[in-house]
Design an enzyme around this catalytic site. Sequence first.
Site, PDB file in Angstrom:
ATOM      1  N   ARG A 191       0.854  -1.180   0.000  1.00  0.00           N
ATOM      2  CA  ARG A 191       0.000   0.000   0.000  1.00  0.00           C
ATOM      3  C   ARG A 191       0.895   1.237   0.000  1.00  0.00           C
ATOM      4  NH1 ARG A 191      -4.025   1.430   5.056  1.00  0.00           N
ATOM      5  NH2 ARG A 191      -2.191   2.105   6.192  1.00  0.00           N
ATOM      6  N   THR A 199      -0.811   7.731  -0.958  1.00  0.00           N
ATOM      7  CA  THR A 199      -2.068   7.692  -1.731  1.00  0.00           C
ATOM      8  C   THR A 199      -3.010   6.603  -1.219  1.00  0.00           C
ATOM      9  OG1 THR A 199      -1.208   6.060  -3.292  1.00  0.00           O
ATOM     10  CG2 THR A 199      -0.794   8.378  -3.806  1.00  0.00           C
ATOM     11  N   ASP A 255       1.888  -2.147  12.355  1.00  0.00           N
ATOM     12  CA  ASP A 255       2.240  -2.586  11.005  1.00  0.00           C
ATOM     13  C   ASP A 255       2.593  -4.067  11.038  1.00  0.00           C
ATOM     14  OD1 ASP A 255       3.939  -3.225   8.674  1.00  0.00           O
ATOM     15  OD2 ASP A 255       3.652  -1.114   8.206  1.00  0.00           O
ATOM     16  N   ASP A 300       6.067  -5.221   9.504  1.00  0.00           N
ATOM     17  CA  ASP A 300       7.221  -4.841  10.342  1.00  0.00           C
ATOM     18  C   ASP A 300       7.303  -5.706  11.592  1.00  0.00           C
ATOM     19  OD1 ASP A 300       8.171  -2.883   8.670  1.00  0.00           O
ATOM     20  OD2 ASP A 300       7.012  -1.273   9.607  1.00  0.00           O
TER      21      ASP A 300
HETATM   22  C1  PRP Z   1      -0.359  -4.092   4.819  1.00  0.00           C
HETATM   23  C2  PRP Z   1      -1.213  -5.314   5.046  1.00  0.00           C
HETATM   24  C3  PRP Z   1      -2.124  -5.311   3.853  1.00  0.00           C
HETATM   25  C4  PRP Z   1      -2.349  -3.833   3.597  1.00  0.00           C
HETATM   26  C5  PRP Z   1      -3.690  -3.453   4.157  1.00  0.00           C
HETATM   27  O1  PRP Z   1       0.648  -4.364   3.918  1.00  0.00           O
HETATM   28  O2  PRP Z   1      -0.458  -6.482   5.207  1.00  0.00           O
HETATM   29  O3  PRP Z   1      -1.570  -5.928   2.704  1.00  0.00           O
HETATM   30  O4  PRP Z   1      -1.302  -3.144   4.321  1.00  0.00           O
HETATM   31  O5  PRP Z   1      -3.984  -2.130   3.858  1.00  0.00           O
HETATM   32  P1  PRP Z   1      -5.160  -1.726   2.881  1.00  0.00           P
HETATM   33  O6  PRP Z   1      -6.335  -2.576   3.228  1.00  0.00           O
HETATM   34  O7  PRP Z   1      -5.391  -0.274   3.199  1.00  0.00           O
HETATM   35  O8  PRP Z   1      -4.703  -1.929   1.472  1.00  0.00           O
HETATM   36  P2  PRP Z   1       1.735  -3.258   3.515  1.00  0.00           P
HETATM   37  O9  PRP Z   1       1.231  -2.418   2.395  1.00  0.00           O
HETATM   38  O10 PRP Z   1       2.178  -2.521   4.736  1.00  0.00           O
HETATM   39  O11 PRP Z   1       2.914  -4.119   2.934  1.00  0.00           O
HETATM   40  P3  PRP Z   1       3.858  -5.200   3.664  1.00  0.00           P
HETATM   41  O12 PRP Z   1       3.021  -6.414   3.903  1.00  0.00           O
HETATM   42  O13 PRP Z   1       4.927  -5.421   2.640  1.00  0.00           O
HETATM   43  O14 PRP Z   1       4.384  -4.602   4.926  1.00  0.00           O
HETATM   44  N1  URA Z   2      -1.341  -2.248   7.327  1.00  0.00           N
HETATM   45  C1  URA Z   2      -0.936  -2.709   8.532  1.00  0.00           C
HETATM   46  O1  URA Z   2       0.036  -3.484   8.620  1.00  0.00           O
HETATM   47  N2  URA Z   2      -1.610  -2.307   9.617  1.00  0.00           N
HETATM   48  C2  URA Z   2      -2.667  -1.474   9.559  1.00  0.00           C
HETATM   49  O2  URA Z   2      -3.246  -1.146  10.608  1.00  0.00           O
HETATM   50  C3  URA Z   2      -3.072  -1.002   8.283  1.00  0.00           C
HETATM   51  C4  URA Z   2      -2.396  -1.426   7.196  1.00  0.00           C
END
Ligand code: PRP
Ligand code: URA
Length: 207
Positions: A102, A106, A198, A201
């Site tokens: 994400r 944006t 997150d 992370d």
């Molecule tokens: C997080 C999570 C989802 C997304 C959710 O991933 O694991 O994939 O955000 O957010 P949304 O519903 O608003 O799209 P992230 O984009 O942080 O990537 P990562 O798993 O690589 O940390």
């Molecule tokens: N992605 C995450 O990992 N946590 C949140 O709360 C939202 C998006």
Amino acid sequence: MAVFEMNHPLIQHKLSYLRNKNTDTKSFRENLNEIASLMTYEAGKTLELKEIDTETPIQKTKTKVLASQVSIVPILRAGLGMVEGIVNLIPTARVGHIGVYRNEETLEPVYYYCKLPQGIEKGKVFLVDPMLATGGSANYAIDYLKEKGCKDIQFLCIIAAPEGIKKVEEKHPDVDIYVACVDEGLNEKSYIYPGLGDAGDRIFGTK
Ligand code: PRP
Ligand code: URA
């Protein structure tokens, strides 16, 4: 579309560790996979069976095995944290990967990778990601899977915001959602509250 919130005491107990900001990476990973296993047990109730011939030490009989191939598709990165727990329950499952992150400004999903099992469209797909926040990433991944011909998709997540559920519900009414807890909402940065922070992370110790 149906939303199944898993109120099982063991799931809620383990979720409490995930939410705690002092839980270390090792414990976070373990509890996440354990919850994924418990959720698979519940979501697996929809799997169809077929009869096969089997010989017990006593006699020939008919036994039941899974009728179709199950594929697990984690949304990278954080979805990876649930795969081991699911594969422990469905060892014959194949694993595909879809890379979507994400954009934190944006909030739009950004695609970067995909590798799916051959013939995935013929069986059941468990799309997995711990977090359903705005719903952008989940909707992108579901769109992608449907473009590849997948018809039987269930989405497994640990925590969802009502906003994300609504967005998936509107676009993909045929996709059932299995969730450990539906939280209160999204904060000003579109993070789920109370949430767990997150997920990526915390699984990979990157912050
Ligand atoms: C997080 C999570 C989802 C997304 C959710 O991933 O694991 O994939 O955000 O957010 P949304 O519903 O608003 O799209 P992230 O984009 O942080 O990537 P990562 O798993 O690589 O940390
Ligand atoms: N992605 C995450 O990992 N946590 C949140 O709360 C939202 C998006």
